[in-house]
Design an enzyme around this catalytic site. Structure first.
Site, PDB file in Angstrom:
ATOM      1  N   LYS A 251     -41.997  21.930  10.501  1.00  0.00           N
ATOM      2  CA  LYS A 251     -41.313  21.121  11.508  1.00  0.00           C
ATOM      3  C   LYS A 251     -42.244  20.088  12.140  1.00  0.00           C
ATOM      4  CE  LYS A 251     -37.218  22.421  12.394  1.00  0.00           C
ATOM      5  NZ  LYS A 251     -36.854  23.461  13.226  1.00  0.00           N
TER       6      LYS A 251
ATOM      7  N   TYR B  54       0.834  -1.200   0.000  1.00  0.00           N
ATOM      8  CA  TYR B  54       0.000   0.000   0.000  1.00  0.00           C
ATOM      9  C   TYR B  54       0.877   1.263   0.000  1.00  0.00           C
ATOM     10  CZ  TYR B  54      -3.351   3.478   1.665  1.00  0.00           C
ATOM     11  OH  TYR B  54      -4.124   4.601   1.805  1.00  0.00           O
TER      12      TYR B  54
ATOM     13  N   LYS C 192     -36.844  17.053   5.610  1.00  0.00           N
ATOM     14  CA  LYS C 192     -35.798  17.951   6.107  1.00  0.00           C
ATOM     15  C   LYS C 192     -34.831  17.073   6.901  1.00  0.00           C
ATOM     16  CE  LYS C 192     -35.082  22.331   8.458  1.00  0.00           C
ATOM     17  NZ  LYS C 192     -34.111  21.978   9.475  1.00  0.00           N
TER      18      LYS C 192
HETATM   19  S1  IVH Z   1     -33.062  23.801   1.345  1.00  0.00           S
HETATM   20  C1  IVH Z   1     -31.785  28.512   1.153  1.00  0.00           C
HETATM   21  N1  IVH Z   1     -33.693  21.341   1.815  1.00  0.00           N
HETATM   22  O1  IVH Z   1     -32.207  22.960   6.949  1.00  0.00           O
HETATM   23  C2  IVH Z   1     -31.937  27.319   2.025  1.00  0.00           C
HETATM   24  N2  IVH Z   1     -32.518  22.498   3.521  1.00  0.00           N
HETATM   25  O2  IVH Z   1     -33.150  25.342   8.438  1.00  0.00           O
HETATM   26  C3  IVH Z   1     -31.855  26.062   1.249  1.00  0.00           C
HETATM   27  N3  IVH Z   1     -32.003  21.130   5.471  1.00  0.00           N
HETATM   28  O3  IVH Z   1     -29.414  24.997   6.538  1.00  0.00           O
HETATM   29  C4  IVH Z   1     -32.001  24.893   2.127  1.00  0.00           C
HETATM   30  N4  IVH Z   1     -32.902  19.270   4.744  1.00  0.00           N
HETATM   31  O4  IVH Z   1     -29.075  22.476   6.524  1.00  0.00           O
HETATM   32  C5  IVH Z   1     -33.113  22.430   2.309  1.00  0.00           C
HETATM   33  N5  IVH Z   1     -34.292  19.124   2.056  1.00  0.00           N
HETATM   34  C6  IVH Z   1     -33.716  20.205   2.529  1.00  0.00           C
HETATM   35  C7  IVH Z   1     -33.097  20.214   3.801  1.00  0.00           C
HETATM   36  C8  IVH Z   1     -32.518  21.392   4.263  1.00  0.00           C
HETATM   37  C9  IVH Z   1     -32.239  19.834   5.741  1.00  0.00           C
HETATM   38  C10 IVH Z   1     -31.314  22.040   6.396  1.00  0.00           C
HETATM   39  C11 IVH Z   1     -30.207  22.860   5.810  1.00  0.00           C
HETATM   40  C12 IVH Z   1     -30.536  24.279   6.140  1.00  0.00           C
HETATM   41  C13 IVH Z   1     -31.503  24.121   7.250  1.00  0.00           C
HETATM   42  C14 IVH Z   1     -32.435  25.304   7.286  1.00  0.00           C
END
Ligand code: IVH
Length: 695
Positions: free
Chosen positions: A326, A46, A128
């Protein structure tokens, strides 16, 4: 034809081929070793592969690959992560909590875009993910850099760590990707892996991680990428930052593209057309939640059309075109053993419930906030009660209500102190707001003389929002404060003169390396951005967002201090968009108070405050006062206002001599008449759009 064995005989073509082969082969062995714990070749064999790779790279530095093994495992851990400024800020999402809020969100979007109820408007709904967001930059299809979200403006360079994640492509598949592509998404640890990892840690007497999110954070933020590689992190792509060409016409289309290019995307994502459909998807995902191998904390709704997303834009720190619905917080019942009063950075007295430790949503909780005196009275929480507590995400757990309020043997109601528990024993005051009503917050009147407030201010000063000094956290500040070594910010930069580094190295919890790292971290922040500097001072009402507004307005500390020390301070501050009366007064109070002035002056002897670039406002309409009247046909009034403001124009509600332009649509009446009388320039909506067109 076989490639020459001797690297010195290689031509660039040979070298490129060999580097590609080595990258692939070493990656196979890395996976076998780090992820499956089953090496397939001897260590010597390796090492030979790595050595050969290294030699070729030395001879052909231009050919070093983005996925070069030298950038990955086995390389020496960095002392600290570098900083990466996000080309496009990484923002957060607004939240909605119930079905009604979802309807409101849809109505708000329609109203802003002026889309009637009957006209179709699509949204996507997707889980989310409860992990950490990261941005991964590709140039010409090759991964070149990855960063954590950080404070949204800049994050930590975690390129090498991100490269160890199996569902992050090092090279994009397909061909139709833009030259520059920053993919954003969530790094997470599968629940099954989290459980295995904790079982192992328990067996090795190591502290267990609280939840998959913390474990993912701990794993990603390892300075030694070899350790990250042993933690099977995963990545869901759901958004993007800087792109040199549009990905698609819709959110759904863009995500499909990301999938084509080799990313994992979430296949629960669904297109909806009404609030009812969005809520149905939310319920469906909520039902599936316990079956998923990743933690989720809600559902995100996004406007599907990217053109409409662009029109909707952002408000404050989050997009108008998306929101997070949420899941309800997790709850549990436990015994309230005591009520303690804590004094915060601004002197606010917060009652805190000391609880019999209990697990809520996988986290052991022993403290919960009771907010303030009124809240405490309203809930009538007493020592010895059984209380319902809840926690949502990373926020401080809260006491919802007393479960056994009817009990006859309850203790006496809690008496809120009128004297601050701090050593000064000053009177506690309830502030009166502008309307003459008592505010909710009780405050210690000791101000900067109160040691409790000072130590909390110092903790804030060094925190991530403030100067962000690694190795100098709440615990260290408390200890230094108690010993009188650091009692105000300037002392941090004079640390070497206030203690003996060799002695510190011998103290518990320290050591030569930590002391050296601490001094290096302090030296690194001796030059600081104006906005960060203002935030770190911890002036009431001047958090990150207001500090940024002030910094952009004044540009430099010199400019700011000139005005703030002049009679025009109040008027100037109040003229700034976004700065209200409370914030303006608070800034003035802070900079007229002799103690805080002296603290800042001493700090300025130690640090250099970097000016910030004022946002460019070189549009045609920058600085003009405009008024809209009549019906707008291409956009809603709100959208028109937002657009005009973002171009630097001031939107006023009435026509006066000062008005530069009146934009008049059909049905314009008195304002049009007045403008004509005053000789104000009148144009149509189309003319306005033409005038403001960004070329
Ligand atoms: S869209 C402009 N999609 O939630 C913002 N965020 O509270 C675009 N997050 O900082 C974010 N799942 O870390 C988006 N399906 C999802 C998400 C997501 C988790 C998180 C992300 C963001 C936070 C906002």
């Amino acid at each position: 034809m076989a490639l020459p064995k001797d690297v010195n005989q290689m031509k660039p073509d040979d070298a490129a081929k060999e580097l590609a082969r080595l990258a692939k082969e070493i990656a196979v062995h890395d996976r076998a070793y780090y992820q499956a714990d089953e090496p397939k070749i001897s260590d010597a064999a390796y090492d030979y592969l790595r050595q050969r790779n290294h030699e070729i790279e030395q001879l052909f530095p231009d050919l070093v690959r983005a996925d070069s093994p030298s950038n990955k495992l086995g390389s020496k851990p960095a002392a600290k992560f570098g900083k990466v400024a996000h080309k496009v800020p990484m923002l957060s999402l607004s939240n909605v909590f119930d079905d009604e809020d979802v309807g409101d969100f849809v109505r708000r979007v329609r109203k802003f875009l002026d889309i009637a109820g009957k006209q179709k408007l699509e949204f996507t709904a997707e889980p989310k993910i409860d992990g950490l967001s990261a941005g991964i930059r590709y140039e010409n299809g090759k991964l070149v850099q990855a960063a954590t979200r950080g404070d949204g403006q800049s994050g930590e360079d975690v390129t090498k760590n991100i490269m160890t994640i199996i569902d992050v492509p090092k090279t994009l598949s397909g061909t139709d990707w833009p030259e520059i592509l920053e993919v954003r998404g969530e790094v997470y640890l599968p629940i099954s892996q989290f459980e295995q990892m904790n079982a192992l840690r328990a067996a090795q007497d190591q502290p267990e991680y609280k939840n998959p999110r913390n474990a993912a954070a701990g794993s990603l933020r390892q300075l030694d990428p070899a350790i990250t590689a042993k933690r099977p992190l995963r990545f869901f792509a759901y958004a993007w930052g800087e792109v040199s060409a549009p990905l698609a016409k819709s959110q759904f289309g863009a995500i499909a593209k990301l999938k084509d290019w080799g990313f994992s995307t979430n296949d629960l994502t669904t297109i909806c057309e009404t609030a009812e459909q969005m809520i149905a998807v939310y319920r469906q995902i909520e039902r599936q939640r316990s079956q998923l191998d990743y933690d989720i904390d809600g559902v995100v709704y996004k406007v599907n059309s990217l053109e409409l997303q662009a029109r909707l834009g952002f408000v404050s720190r989050s997009p108008r075109w998306a929101t997070a619905h949420k899941f309800p917080p997790e709850q549990a019942v436990t015994l309230l053993q005591d009520i303690e009063i804590q004094v915060g950075r601004t002197g606010a007295l917060t009652p805190v419930a000391k609880l019999k430790p209990i697990t809520v949503g996988g986290v052991v909780v022993s403290n919960a906030s009771l907010h303030n005196e009124d809240e405490l009275k309203r809930k009538d929480v007493r020592v010895g009660d059984r209380v319902l507590i809840q926690r949502a995400g990373d926020v401080i757990p809260q006491v919802v209500k007393v479960m056994d309020a009817g009990r006859i043997d309850r203790s006496d109601p809690f008496v809120f102190p009128t004297i601050c528990p701090c050593p000064l024993k000053t009177a506690v005051v309830r502030e009166v707001d502008e309307k003459g009503e008592a505010g909710a917050i009780s405050r210690c009147s000791g101000g900067a003389a109160c040691p409790y407030q000072r130590v909390e201010s110092l903790k804030y000063f060094v925190s991530r929002t403030g100067f962000d000094i690694e190795g100098l956290g709440a615990k260290q500040i408390e200890a230094f404060f108690e010993q009188g070594i650091i009692t105000e910010p300037s002392h941090i930069f004079l640390l070497a003169t206030r203690l003996d580094p060799d002695e510190l190295a011998k103290a518990e919890g320290w050591g030569k390396t930590s002391v050296a790292n601490l001094f290096a971290a302090i030296a690194e922040v001796k030059e600081v951005g104006f906005d960060r500097f203002l935030t770190a001072l911890g002036i009431r009402h001047i958090g990150q967002s207001n500090a940024r507004i002030l910094a952009h307005h004044f540009g430099s500390w010199d400019e700011f201090s000139k005005i703030i020390n002049s009679w025009a301070a109040s008027e100037e501050l109040l003229s700034i968009d976004g700065i209200g009366v409370a914030a303006a007064n608070s800034v003035i109070d802070y900079f007229t108070e002799p103690h805080s002035r002296a603290v800042v002056a001493r700090l300025l002897e130690q640090v250099t405050v970097r000016a910030v670039e004022k946002p460019k406002n070189d549009s045609n309409v920058s600085g003009l006062i405009v008024v809209f009247t009549g019906k707008l046909e291409k956009m809603s009034r709100d959208e028109a206002k937002v657009m005009a403001t973002s171009l630097g124009a001031k939107v006023s509600g009435s026509v006066s001599k000062k008005t530069d332009i009146l934009i008049a649509g059909p049905g314009a009446g008195s304002k049009l008449k007045k403008a004509t009388e005053l000789g104000v320039k009148v144009i149509s909506e189309d003319e306005w759009l033409e005038m403001t067109k960004v070329s």
